[in-house]
Design a protein around this motif. Sequence first.
Motif, short mmCIF file in Angstrom:
data_model
loop_
_atom_site.label_atom_id
_atom_site.label_comp_id
_atom_site.label_asym_id
_atom_site.label_seq_id
_atom_site.Cartn_x
_atom_site.Cartn_y
_atom_site.Cartn_z
N PRO A 1 39.76 37.17 33.99
CA PRO A 1 41.00 37.94 33.93
C PRO A 1 40.84 39.35 33.42
N VAL A 2 41.70 40.23 33.90
CA VAL A 2 41.80 41.59 33.40
C VAL A 2 43.28 41.97 33.47
N THR A 3 43.74 42.74 32.51
CA THR A 3 45.16 43.10 32.45
C THR A 3 45.47 44.25 33.39
N TYR A 4 46.53 44.09 34.18
CA TYR A 4 46.93 45.18 35.07
C TYR A 4 47.69 46.24 34.28
N GLY A 5 47.97 47.34 34.91
CA GLY A 5 48.65 48.44 34.24
C GLY A 5 47.66 49.51 33.82
N ASP A 6 48.03 50.28 32.81
CA ASP A 6 47.14 51.33 32.33
C ASP A 6 45.78 50.76 31.95
N GLY A 7 44.74 51.44 32.34
CA GLY A 7 43.40 51.01 32.00
C GLY A 7 42.81 49.99 32.96
N LEU A 8 43.43 49.80 34.12
CA LEU A 8 42.93 48.81 35.07
C LEU A 8 41.52 49.14 35.55
N VAL A 9 41.29 50.40 35.88
CA VAL A 9 39.98 50.78 36.42
C VAL A 9 38.88 50.51 35.40
N SER A 10 39.10 50.93 34.17
CA SER A 10 38.07 50.70 33.14
C SER A 10 37.96 49.22 32.81
N GLY A 11 39.09 48.50 32.85
CA GLY A 11 39.05 47.06 32.56
C GLY A 11 38.22 46.30 33.57
N VAL A 12 38.42 46.61 34.83
CA VAL A 12 37.60 45.98 35.87
C VAL A 12 36.15 46.42 35.73
N GLY A 13 35.94 47.71 35.41
CA GLY A 13 34.59 48.23 35.28
C GLY A 13 33.79 47.54 34.19
N ARG A 14 34.46 47.07 33.15
CA ARG A 14 33.75 46.36 32.08
C ARG A 14 33.21 45.01 32.57
N LEU A 15 33.81 44.48 33.62
CA LEU A 15 33.37 43.20 34.17
C LEU A 15 32.40 43.38 35.33
N SER A 16 32.64 44.39 36.15
CA SER A 16 31.76 44.62 37.30
C SER A 16 31.94 46.03 37.83
#
Length: 299
Positions: free
Chosen positions: A185-200
């Motif tokens: 899981p990753v939280t949508y909204g602000d910071g989505l790009v960096s949140g996904v980037g931390r996983l892949s």
Amino acid sequence: MRAIQFSQYGGPEVLTLVSDAAEPTAGPGEVRIRVHATAVNPFDSKVRSGMMAAGKELTGSVMLGLEASGVVDQVGPDVTGTAVGDAVFGLGSATYAEYAVLRAWAPKPERLSFAEAAALAVGGETALRVLGLLALEPGQVLLVHGAAGGVGQAIVGLGIAAGLRVIGTASEANHDLLRELGAEPVTYGDGLVSGVGRLSHDVAGIADAAGTQMTDLLAIAGSPDRIVTIANYAARDAGVRFSGGGGDARGALQRVSELAAEGKVAVRVARAFDLTEVAAAHQLSESRRAGGKIVLTVT
């Protein structure tokens, strides 16, 4: 027969239970079922509210519903392999009723209740269609935007069954649900790009079931041809593929039925309402806080 109808556009309060609706008849290539359960989809609210009317006045009464499960009680011409008494789930119209006609269907897996099976058709067919368009290979990374909804859950389940690594966006309240489904899981909204980037940093494809944050999704994908959306018509202007139907629905549902029977795909039923509680079901659907599919039990 008992059925839900509305004769004016508006909120959930316009939905009315009637007891004298005309029973449908199965035509060529169709079956009629005695409905046990039917699912509530966001599209239903759009129709009821008038969003799909393009400004046209409503004349007469309208019945809602796209998917249902039940027992076949009438087989139309040219139908083979299905008999009266078979338990099935599938796609049709006017399914908020005691009887409904299905245009595409498959056997109900024994391990699923009628409520669970009723929630499987739209999500399952859509998920297979989207994954087919993305054409990812086992081991590649799939991002599902809006993964906690009914369609999103189906995409997650079928993606994992296909050997993909799945990342799903959702509110933090639904992160445990996504983990149970096998997604990261990753939280949508602000910071989505960096949140996904931390996983892949190597997302091969994106399935958009939310219709939001397209700018961010494009940044993650790197190319619009890596995204398929079912919820953002405007994204076509940016080169993103929009999928709203088509394909072999019966074949897709047969595959969904097989995978569900093997326990490889399921859609969580957030809540089941009695048919008489349809207004409350629509209110919950429109809150977008259900965390799964909403079902109306009919019999």
